[in-house]
Motif scaffolding. Structure first.
Motif, short mmCIF file in Angstrom:
data_model
loop_
_atom_site.label_atom_id
_atom_site.label_comp_id
_atom_site.label_asym_id
_atom_site.label_seq_id
_atom_site.Cartn_x
_atom_site.Cartn_y
_atom_site.Cartn_z
N ARG A 293 0.82 -1.21 0.00
CA ARG A 293 0.00 0.00 0.00
C ARG A 293 0.85 1.27 0.00
O ARG A 293 2.05 1.24 0.23
CB ARG A 293 -0.94 -0.03 1.20
CG ARG A 293 -1.86 -1.26 1.21
CD ARG A 293 -2.87 -1.19 2.33
NE ARG A 293 -3.69 -2.41 2.36
CZ ARG A 293 -3.56 -3.38 3.23
NH1 ARG A 293 -2.62 -3.29 4.17
NH2 ARG A 293 -4.34 -4.44 3.20
N THR A 294 0.19 2.39 -0.23
CA THR A 294 0.85 3.69 -0.29
C THR A 294 1.57 3.98 1.03
O THR A 294 0.99 3.81 2.11
CB THR A 294 -0.18 4.79 -0.58
OG1 THR A 294 -0.94 4.44 -1.73
CG2 THR A 294 0.51 6.12 -0.82
N LYS A 295 2.81 4.44 0.92
CA LYS A 295 3.65 4.56 2.11
C LYS A 295 4.74 5.60 1.88
O LYS A 295 5.13 5.85 0.73
CB LYS A 295 4.26 3.19 2.42
CG LYS A 295 4.86 2.99 3.79
CD LYS A 295 5.16 1.51 3.97
CE LYS A 295 5.80 1.18 5.30
NZ LYS A 295 6.06 -0.28 5.46
N SER A 296 5.25 6.17 2.94
CA SER A 296 6.36 7.11 2.83
C SER A 296 7.10 7.16 4.16
O SER A 296 6.58 6.76 5.20
CB SER A 296 5.88 8.52 2.45
OG SER A 296 5.18 9.12 3.53
N VAL A 297 8.33 7.67 4.11
CA VAL A 297 9.11 7.87 5.33
C VAL A 297 10.14 8.96 5.07
O VAL A 297 10.74 9.04 3.99
CB VAL A 297 9.80 6.56 5.77
CG1 VAL A 297 10.78 6.06 4.70
CG2 VAL A 297 10.53 6.75 7.10
N ILE A 298 10.31 9.83 6.04
CA ILE A 298 11.39 10.80 6.01
C ILE A 298 12.66 10.07 6.44
O ILE A 298 12.74 9.55 7.55
CB ILE A 298 11.10 11.99 6.94
CG1 ILE A 298 9.91 12.79 6.42
CG2 ILE A 298 12.33 12.90 7.07
CD1 ILE A 298 9.42 13.88 7.35
N THR A 299 13.65 10.03 5.55
CA THR A 299 14.89 9.30 5.85
C THR A 299 15.94 10.20 6.49
O THR A 299 16.91 9.69 7.07
CB THR A 299 15.46 8.67 4.58
OG1 THR A 299 15.67 9.70 3.58
CG2 THR A 299 14.49 7.62 4.01
N GLY A 322 2.26 0.28 -4.36
CA GLY A 322 2.16 -0.88 -5.22
C GLY A 322 1.09 -0.76 -6.28
O GLY A 322 0.99 -1.60 -7.18
N HIS A 323 0.28 0.30 -6.20
CA HIS A 323 -0.81 0.49 -7.16
C HIS A 323 -0.41 1.38 -8.33
O HIS A 323 -1.12 1.41 -9.35
CB HIS A 323 -2.02 1.10 -6.47
CG HIS A 323 -2.69 0.15 -5.51
ND1 HIS A 323 -3.58 -0.81 -5.90
CD2 HIS A 323 -2.59 0.04 -4.16
CE1 HIS A 323 -4.00 -1.49 -4.85
NE2 HIS A 323 -3.41 -1.00 -3.78
N GLY A 324 0.68 2.13 -8.22
CA GLY A 324 1.06 3.00 -9.32
C GLY A 324 2.00 4.12 -8.90
O GLY A 324 2.84 3.94 -8.01
N ARG A 325 1.85 5.28 -9.52
CA ARG A 325 2.71 6.42 -9.25
C ARG A 325 2.29 7.17 -7.99
O ARG A 325 1.12 7.21 -7.64
CB ARG A 325 2.71 7.41 -10.43
CG ARG A 325 3.41 6.91 -11.66
CD ARG A 325 3.32 7.94 -12.79
NE ARG A 325 4.11 7.53 -13.95
CZ ARG A 325 3.70 6.68 -14.88
NH1 ARG A 325 2.49 6.15 -14.78
NH2 ARG A 325 4.48 6.36 -15.88
N ASP A 375 -1.14 8.29 -3.77
CA ASP A 375 -0.81 7.81 -5.11
C ASP A 375 -1.82 8.30 -6.14
O ASP A 375 -2.78 9.01 -5.81
CB ASP A 375 -0.65 6.29 -5.14
CG ASP A 375 -1.96 5.53 -4.95
OD1 ASP A 375 -3.05 6.12 -5.09
OD2 ASP A 375 -1.90 4.31 -4.66
N GLU A 376 -1.60 7.92 -7.39
CA GLU A 376 -2.42 8.43 -8.49
C GLU A 376 -3.87 7.97 -8.43
O GLU A 376 -4.74 8.53 -9.10
CB GLU A 376 -1.80 8.01 -9.82
CG GLU A 376 -1.70 6.51 -10.03
CD GLU A 376 -1.02 6.16 -11.35
OE1 GLU A 376 -1.22 6.89 -12.34
OE2 GLU A 376 -0.28 5.16 -11.39
N TRP A 377 -4.17 6.95 -7.61
CA TRP A 377 -5.53 6.47 -7.45
C TRP A 377 -6.23 7.08 -6.24
O TRP A 377 -7.36 6.71 -5.92
CB TRP A 377 -5.54 4.94 -7.35
CG TRP A 377 -4.95 4.28 -8.55
CD1 TRP A 377 -3.69 3.78 -8.68
CD2 TRP A 377 -5.58 4.09 -9.81
NE1 TRP A 377 -3.49 3.27 -9.93
CE2 TRP A 377 -4.64 3.44 -10.66
CE3 TRP A 377 -6.85 4.39 -10.32
CZ2 TRP A 377 -4.94 3.09 -11.98
CZ3 TRP A 377 -7.14 4.03 -11.63
CH2 TRP A 377 -6.20 3.40 -12.44
#
Length: 417
Positions: A293-299, A322-325, A375-377
């Motif tokens: 699934r859509t995810k992010s992290v500040i590294t 995993g679904h797209g951009r 994400d784009e969806w």
């Protein structure tokens, strides 16, 4: 500077960055002039010839601490995981030697001359291929992320946030260019029974790891990967061949691929029934939750790091779906009270890591940094509380909640929910 935050628009930072970063900039010319008056000295590397180059290049000895962290899990020497050092990487490509790995039965030494991929089951004919056979086929692929379904599991499993470095929390994630033979070419060559709906993929490791894959995915963008980042796969990544399913949980991209059995139903193997099924809050089982699934992290800045001085920092991180951009990433330094759009560095690719950045001024006060990807969806990251309410207590896989880093007045950074 954006309202009520320490974030600075990148265009403004580029205009004034040199003066913002160095408080003593005005004194620099005088210091340089004083240095020039001293006798000129040259370092040894300018006085003597260097060493010969290597046949296969290695990183600088001065970067010897940039390595994966590897340890066996649950006291089993064959069940191991190696975590990628995301905190020191830039861009969206992970060097092959730093790519994460998760191995249920160790890393086998597979001879490409004897190893075979067999396609059989509900087909018109059974086929078998050596790696040398596959190298003759047309190839495709691209830059994609690969993430273990258990990445960030400590945040999902524990009731209290675990104070471990970013590498251990998020390091079961990497990005590479994967090139190989489209699976659909081989399945079409074998001839698929119209009643077939699934394919059982089996690896050639000691545990014979097996996963049930919907036929539709294999006829879409799946490949038999032979190359990673321009060179043949490394043993830990499935040499001489692995299944690669863009956007799906890492365990489905079966390494050391040995068999594809076409069938009309899933096999409900040990891995997909025990390790990779999630229990929802009502006690029902969510099986075959393949998409990451859509995810992010500040590294950076992130847990395990310390801010030593007030001033400007480049907030940077990664987002993926995993679904797209990825369509946007928002960041906050006040615990989500206000959000500011980050800049997405190109290229922004489908089912690939996306790098985001934004200049930020830390004034020395406590702050809470967060990122939220969409994400784009339209799929957006949930809060930690929203994610926990969906799953039964003790769940750990597919954790994708918004990550928060708490910075105290001394610059120390902690993992918080």
């Amino acid at each position: 500077m954006t309202r009520n935050t320490g974030f600075l628009a990148r265009r403004d930072f580029l205009k004034t960055g040199a003066t913002l970063l160095t408080a003593g900039a005005a004194a620099a010319p005088a210091a340089l002039a004083a240095g020039a008056a001293k006798a000129r000295e040259f370092p040894d590397n300018m006085l003597y010839p260097g060493a010969e180059d290597e046949a296969y290049g290695s990183p600088s000895q001065h970067e010897s601490d940039v390595v994966r962290k590897i340890f066996p899990q649950h006291g089993q020497s064959t069940l191991t995981a190696s975590f990628s050092p995301l905190h020191v990487q830039k861009g969206i490509i992970t060097p092959s030697g730093l790519h994460f790995g998760a191995h249920h039965s160790g890393v086998p030494d597979v001879d490409p001359e004897t190893h075979e991929l067999i396609i059989h089951g509900m087909t018109e004919c059974a086929l078998k291929f050596k790696a040398s056979d596959l190298l003759r086929y047309p190839m495709t692929g691209g830059i994609n992320f690969l993430e273990c379904g258990g990445n960030t599991a400590p945040n999902g499993y524990h009731s209290d946030p675990q104070q471990m470095p970013l590498q251990y929390l998020y390091g079961l994630l990497s990005g590479s260019e994967w090139i190989g033979v489209p699976v659909k070419l081989l399945l079409q060559e074998a001839g698929i029974d119209p009643k077939a709906k699934w394919v059982i993929a089996v690896g050639a490791d000691a545990g014979g790891l097996a996963r049930s894959i919907p036929l539709a995915k294999l006829m879409d963008d799946a490949i038999i990967a032979l190359y990673q980042n321009g060179e043949r796969l490394r043993p830990a990544q499935g040499y001489p061949m692995r299944l690669f399913l863009p956007g799906w949980e890492g365990n489905t991209s079966v390494k050391w691929l040995h068999r594809l059995e076409v069938t009309d139903r899933p096999a409900y193997t040990r891995e997909e029934s025990r390790h990779y099924s999630e229990t929802l809050a009502d006690g029902s089982i969510e099986g075959f939750s393949m998409y990451m699934r859509t995810k992010s992290v500040i590294t950076s800045p992130a847990v395990g790091q310390t801010l030593h001085d007030k001033g400007y920092y480049q907030v940077t991180g990664l987002a993926w779906s995993g679904h797209g951009r990825i369509s946007k990433v928002e960041v906050s330094d006040n615990g989500g009270k206000t959000w500011v759009p980050a800049e997405l560095e190109g290229p922004v690719l489908s089912k690939a890591l996306t790098r985001f950045t934004l200049p930020w001024r830390w004034n020395g006060d406590p702050a809470r940094l967060q990122s939220r990807a969409t994400d784009e969806w339209g799929n957006t990251q949930p809060t930690h509380q929203e994610w926990k309410s969906r799953y039964l207590e003790g769940s750990r896989n597919h954790y994708n909640a918004i990550q928060a880093w708490q910075i105290d007045g001394q610059g120390a950074i902690a993992n918080v929910f």
